[in-house]
Design an enzyme around this catalytic site. Sequence first.
Site, PDB file in Angstrom:
ATOM      1  N   ALA A  65       0.870  -1.171   0.000  1.00 20.49           N
ATOM      2  CA  ALA A  65       0.000   0.000   0.000  1.00 20.49           C
ATOM      3  C   ALA A  65       0.907   1.221   0.000  1.00 20.49           C
ATOM      4  O   ALA A  65       2.070   1.139   0.401  1.00 20.49           O
ATOM      5  CB  ALA A  65      -0.880  -0.014   1.244  1.00 20.49           C
ATOM      6  N   GLY A 108       0.678  -4.895   1.093  1.00 24.53           N
ATOM      7  CA  GLY A 108      -0.568  -4.932   0.329  1.00 24.53           C
ATOM      8  C   GLY A 108      -0.391  -5.577  -1.042  1.00 24.53           C
ATOM      9  O   GLY A 108      -1.340  -6.127  -1.597  1.00 24.53           O
ATOM     10  N   GLU A 111      -0.674  -9.193  -0.390  1.00 22.00           N
ATOM     11  CA  GLU A 111      -2.093  -9.444  -0.066  1.00 22.00           C
ATOM     12  C   GLU A 111      -2.959  -9.387  -1.330  1.00 22.00           C
ATOM     13  O   GLU A 111      -3.899 -10.171  -1.482  1.00 22.00           O
ATOM     14  CB  GLU A 111      -2.571  -8.411   0.962  1.00 22.00           C
ATOM     15  N   GLU A 131       5.179  -5.095   6.932  1.00 22.76           N
ATOM     16  CA  GLU A 131       4.526  -3.990   7.653  1.00 22.76           C
ATOM     17  C   GLU A 131       5.114  -3.784   9.047  1.00 22.76           C
ATOM     18  O   GLU A 131       5.169  -2.679   9.569  1.00 22.76           O
ATOM     19  CB  GLU A 131       3.009  -4.255   7.786  1.00 22.76           C
TER      20      GLU A 131
HETATM   21  C1  HXC Z   1       5.086   4.338  -1.217  1.00 23.70           C
HETATM   22  C2  HXC Z   1       6.922   3.348  -2.143  1.00 23.70           C
HETATM   23  C3  HXC Z   1       6.560   2.101  -1.594  1.00 23.70           C
HETATM   24  C4  HXC Z   1       5.367   2.043  -0.831  1.00 23.70           C
HETATM   25  C5  HXC Z   1       8.388   1.851  -2.706  1.00 23.70           C
HETATM   26  N1  HXC Z   1       8.046   3.143  -2.826  1.00 23.70           N
HETATM   27  N2  HXC Z   1       7.502   1.196  -1.957  1.00 23.70           N
HETATM   28  N3  HXC Z   1       6.188   4.462  -1.941  1.00 23.70           N
HETATM   29  N4  HXC Z   1       4.674   3.175  -0.669  1.00 23.70           N
HETATM   30  N5  HXC Z   1       4.920   0.909  -0.315  1.00 23.70           N
HETATM   31  C6  HXC Z   1       8.756   4.190  -3.557  1.00 23.70           C
HETATM   32  C7  HXC Z   1      10.013   4.653  -2.808  1.00 23.70           C
HETATM   33  O1  HXC Z   1       9.697   5.589  -1.814  1.00 23.70           O
HETATM   34  C8  HXC Z   1      10.816   5.235  -3.939  1.00 23.70           C
HETATM   35  O2  HXC Z   1      10.304   6.501  -4.258  1.00 23.70           O
HETATM   36  C9  HXC Z   1      10.483   4.325  -5.126  1.00 23.70           C
HETATM   37  O3  HXC Z   1       9.238   3.697  -4.799  1.00 23.70           O
HETATM   38  C10 HXC Z   1      11.525   3.243  -5.340  1.00 23.70           C
HETATM   39  O4  HXC Z   1      11.728   2.548  -4.108  1.00 23.70           O
HETATM   40  P1  HXC Z   1      13.170   2.367  -3.401  1.00 23.70           P
HETATM   41  O5  HXC Z   1      12.918   2.139  -1.957  1.00 23.70           O
HETATM   42  O6  HXC Z   1      14.074   3.481  -3.769  1.00 23.70           O
HETATM   43  O7  HXC Z   1      13.668   1.009  -4.119  1.00 23.70           O
HETATM   44  P2  HXC Z   1      14.625  -0.126  -3.539  1.00 23.70           P
HETATM   45  O8  HXC Z   1      15.771   0.485  -2.800  1.00 23.70           O
HETATM   46  O9  HXC Z   1      14.875  -1.026  -4.698  1.00 23.70           O
HETATM   47  O10 HXC Z   1      13.774  -0.907  -2.456  1.00 23.70           O
HETATM   48  C11 HXC Z   1      12.628  -1.623  -2.869  1.00 23.70           C
HETATM   49  C12 HXC Z   1      11.776  -2.011  -1.607  1.00 23.70           C
HETATM   50  C13 HXC Z   1      11.497  -0.725  -0.793  1.00 23.70           C
HETATM   51  C14 HXC Z   1      12.536  -3.031  -0.767  1.00 23.70           C
HETATM   52  C15 HXC Z   1      10.508  -2.657  -2.150  1.00 23.70           C
HETATM   53  O11 HXC Z   1      10.960   0.283  -1.665  1.00 23.70           O
HETATM   54  C16 HXC Z   1      10.514  -0.937   0.335  1.00 23.70           C
HETATM   55  O12 HXC Z   1      10.898  -1.443   1.395  1.00 23.70           O
HETATM   56  N6  HXC Z   1       9.266  -0.504   0.135  1.00 23.70           N
HETATM   57  C17 HXC Z   1       8.249  -0.579   1.137  1.00 23.70           C
HETATM   58  C18 HXC Z   1       7.768  -1.992   1.325  1.00 23.70           C
HETATM   59  C19 HXC Z   1       6.706  -2.068   2.424  1.00 23.70           C
HETATM   60  O13 HXC Z   1       6.970  -1.734   3.586  1.00 23.70           O
HETATM   61  N7  HXC Z   1       5.462  -2.452   2.057  1.00 23.70           N
HETATM   62  C20 HXC Z   1       4.381  -2.525   2.981  1.00 23.70           C
HETATM   63  C21 HXC Z   1       3.642  -1.196   3.004  1.00 23.70           C
HETATM   64  S1  HXC Z   1       2.342  -1.183   4.230  1.00 23.70           S
HETATM   65  P3  HXC Z   1      11.268   7.804  -4.372  1.00 23.70           P
HETATM   66  O14 HXC Z   1      10.299   8.919  -4.573  1.00 23.70           O
HETATM   67  O15 HXC Z   1      12.067   7.871  -3.109  1.00 23.70           O
HETATM   68  O16 HXC Z   1      12.097   7.494  -5.583  1.00 23.70           O
HETATM   69  C22 HXC Z   1       1.103  -2.063   3.538  1.00 23.70           C
HETATM   70  C23 HXC Z   1      -0.132  -2.205   4.375  1.00 23.70           C
HETATM   71  C24 HXC Z   1      -1.150  -3.046   3.653  1.00 23.70           C
HETATM   72  O17 HXC Z   1       1.198  -2.550   2.451  1.00 23.70           O
HETATM   73  C25 HXC Z   1      -2.490  -2.916   4.250  1.00 23.70           C
HETATM   74  C26 HXC Z   1      -3.390  -1.956   3.574  1.00 23.70           C
HETATM   75  C27 HXC Z   1      -3.763  -2.273   2.163  1.00 23.70           C
END
Ligand code: HXC
Length: 257
Positions: A65, A108, A111, A131
């Site tokens: 998400a 998400g 999911e 998360e």
């Molecule tokens: C918003 C995101 C994002 C996310 C990545 N980006 N994941 N933005 N929400 N979930 C954005 C980054 O901020 C970045 O933007 C760009 O995408 C590229 O990501 P990087 O982090 O620079 O890439 P990398 O170093 O290759 O790392 C990839 C990654 C990492 C390991 C996937 O991005 C990451 O850890 N993302 C979050 C994963 C996560 O925690 N997901 C769960 C979210 S909570 P910029 O602008 O900086 O270039 C959730 C709750 C679900 O999902 C329940 C409700 C539906």
Amino acid sequence: MEFIKVTENKEPYVALIELNRPKELNALNRQLMEEVRDALQQLDKNDAVRVIIITGNEQAFAAGADIKQMADKTAIDMLMIDQFSTWDQIRKTKKPIIAAVSGFALGGGCEFAMTCDMIIASETAKFGQPEIKIGTIPGAGGTQRLTKAIGKAKAMELILTGRFLSAEEAHFYGLVNKVVPKEMYLYEALQLAKEIAQLSPVAVQLAKESINRSFETHLDEGLTLERKNFYLTFASEDQKEGMKAFVEKRNPDFKGK
Ligand code: HXC
């Protein structure tokens, strides 16, 4: 449609939905999910479509998400926004949905793949519910569907640590149907879709409904509990710190508050 691309006739009777926010690794903001919901509702009514494939790109199915959209929300904001009504409508789709996953399927995104009926994975796919690392928990079915798919021990490990599962491990634990080389994942999903599309759409729909019923009564209760607990994390300082730290690209400092 701003964040998805829909091809009604990718193959005869097979429609393709491509998630299209590549710069954000297909992070699932609310508009994207609403577009998916609207597309699925239309495809469900379209007699020329029998099977639907949902895919991202080679780098990411979806990295979760959209954290930036959630970071400053309170528990009550989350409750009132009620994004999960969109997810509930998505899971009511009658036609079979195949997720074709390459790269990240996290939070998400994992999911969402599990909300589909089958998953074809590229060997580069990475599944996970990270998360916990940003001070919250899965909110769109992860605690329920992952546990049913791969068993309690492994689900606990993944959800409590935020570790990722490789495509090969995901196959071993029964999360995905098949793992193929990265050039082949969409092709393989299309082959599966075409095979199903030749069969009686009535029987296919009824079979899908019946299989889902095998765990849906428990799922309803589980989803309700998970949802409340997910909202509750937004009442914590740790969720604010975890998501802020992600946005600011630093490690979070969790205080247990
Ligand atoms: C918003 C995101 C994002 C996310 C990545 N980006 N994941 N933005 N929400 N979930 C954005 C980054 O901020 C970045 O933007 C760009 O995408 C590229 O990501 P990087 O982090 O620079 O890439 P990398 O170093 O290759 O790392 C990839 C990654 C990492 C390991 C996937 O991005 C990451 O850890 N993302 C979050 C994963 C996560 O925690 N997901 C769960 C979210 S909570 P910029 O602008 O900086 O270039 C959730 C709750 C679900 O999902 C329940 C409700 C539906």
